[in-house]
Design a protein around this motif. Structure first.
Motif: not given
Length: 447
Positions: A113-114, A144-145, A11-17
């Motif tokens: 969106s990102r 950030q978006a 669920g969480i994109p790799e750029y966040r985790l």
């Protein structure tokens, strides 16, 4: 799923985790002795017990996106945000057009969106039915978006979707905010004559999540689809079955899920005959030492900021937030805030607030004696100053005629006219005029 991690992985994109961070933490769980089985779907609780398990903890989360309930949302070009992010994290081949709209205002909408931008979309717009103030996404995620180029349209709802030649037309309605609803936010209502349309390649729906519950678990679900548990123990109505996390409380954060997991572990340990003590102490906590000058060694220097990655066309799925270098980490560690002392210090008792709320209970405490009343509105702006022979009777009269009056200050004073004059003169010196209530003809002898 083929790998453990749940929403943190899918669920969480790799750029966040970053996945290497997640893999490292999961490996620590394996090394502690936990056996993790993947690519398994559980359909029956009875089979779990037949297989020899003594207790079951259900933490399946909310893995399914909610529907909008509008015509055309089942078109191929319309995808729910959760499924979109899952497919991205599974490495599937995602085809997005250049123009994409995301419906919703939470963190999933920001992530979708990102991520859409990273998959080649040239123009991404978030459509949210309320204003910025009501947006549930974290401020950092919104900022950030927008910094990456996402456009946010507030007070807009989708009404209808139609398809033609591989493109979709999204009919929208602009909204206005009315009174506060049960969610604690202002309720959006349609603005007459404000309909408009958008031509899009794809639409991502991120308006909320729900659980995909196997039939074998439906006996312990409530009307809202969430599992019903004892809030103290997390036990369900089935002996030996516990549940927690989003499937019980609704969509929340990773840290909440970790806390619930620990709570469940304590309850399960007690159910299996243990004492419920699951925490391990690696070092004994020393008692805080107070220096001769009060708090000794307390460093109040500011936290060192963490470097953010530059936003450009090549940022991709690399982590957007960096971490400290070794030197910076050492410097940050010397910035000890002495939390041991802070927790040991008692909270100073504050003087009582001088305002009291105007309600039936408080009005009964006002004496029938001479004195001066000061009435204030809900923001504690002074409305009226009035000296009187009977404080209780005057308050009842004034509060009934000054609709905005919410708070008051009262004082007993036999020379109430003199005291009233002093307060009025003081107010006029500071504000250049009389309080609002004193310039209104409430009665003939107001002043």
């Amino acid at each position: 799923m083929p790998k453990p991690g749940g929403m943190m992985r899918y669920g969480i994109p790799e750029y966040r985790l970053p996945r290497e961070v997640l893999d490292k933490e999961i490996e620590a769980i394996r090394e502690a002795g936990v056996n993790i089985l993947v690519d398994r779907r559980i359909e029956s609780l009875e089979k779990m017990f037949d297989d020899g398990f003594d207790a079951v903890f259900i933490a399946i989360g909310m893995q399914e996106g909610l529907k909008l309930g509008i015509k055309g949302e089942n078109l191929h070009e319309v995808v729910d945000g959760i499924s979109f992010l899952r497919d991205v994290n599974l490495g599937k081949n995602i085809e997005l057009g250049e123009k994409v709209a995301v419906i919703g205002g939470g963190n999933v909408a920001m992530d979708a969106s990102r991520t859409a931008l990273r998959f080649g979309a040239k123009e991404v717009s978030i459509l949210y039915r309320r204003s910025y103030e009501e947006m549930p996404a974290y401020n950092e995620e919104i900022e950030q978006a927008m910094a990456e180029g996402v456009n946010i349209e507030y007070l807009v709802i989708p009404v209808n979707v139609s398809e033609s030649n591989g493109k979709i037309t999204l009919e929208c309605q602009r909204m206005e905010l009315a009174e506060i609803d049960e969610s604690g936010r202002k309720r959006p209502v349609p603005a007459k004559g404000s309909e408009f349309s958008l031509e899009l390649d794809n639409m991502l729906v991120a308006i909320g999540q729900r659980a995909e519950i196997p039939n074998g678990l439906r006996s312990i679900t409530g009307k809202n689809g969430n599992l019903i548990v004892n809030t103290d123990t997390l036990a369900t109505s089935i002996n030996g079955v516990f549940a927690g996390g989003d499937i019980v409380s609704g969509a929340s954060t990773v840290i909440d899920a970790i806390a619930i997991g620990k709570k469940a572990a304590r309850s399960i340990d007690q159910f299996l005959g243990g004492d419920g003590v699951i925490e391990r102490k690696f070092v004994e906590r020393a008692k805080p030492e107070f220096g001769s000058n009060g708090i000794n060694g307390l460093n109040l220097s500011r936290q060192m900021p963490i470097k953010k990655a530059a936003i450009d066309d090549n940022c991709g799925f690399n982590a957007m937030s960096g971490c400290y270098t070794e030197k910076q980490a050492i410097e940050e560690a010397t910035r000890c805030l002495r939390c041991d002392l802070r927790f040991a210090l008692s909270i100073p008792s504050m003087p009582p607030e001088k305002w009291i709320e105007i309600n039936e209970k408080n009005m009964q405490t006002i004496p029938n004696t001479e004195g001066v009343l000061q009435l204030f509105d809900g923001d504690k702006n002074l409305l009226c100053i009035k000296g009187t022979m009977n404080l209780a009777m005057e308050l009842e009269d004034l509060s009934g005629r000054l609709e905005k009056a919410s708070y008051l200050i009262w004082e007993e004073e036999t020379m109430y006219s003199k005291r009233e004059s002093e307060l009025l003169q003081q107010y006029m010196q500071n504000h250049g005029g009389l309080p609002e209530g004193n310039t209104t003809e409430l009665d003939d002898d107001l002043y």
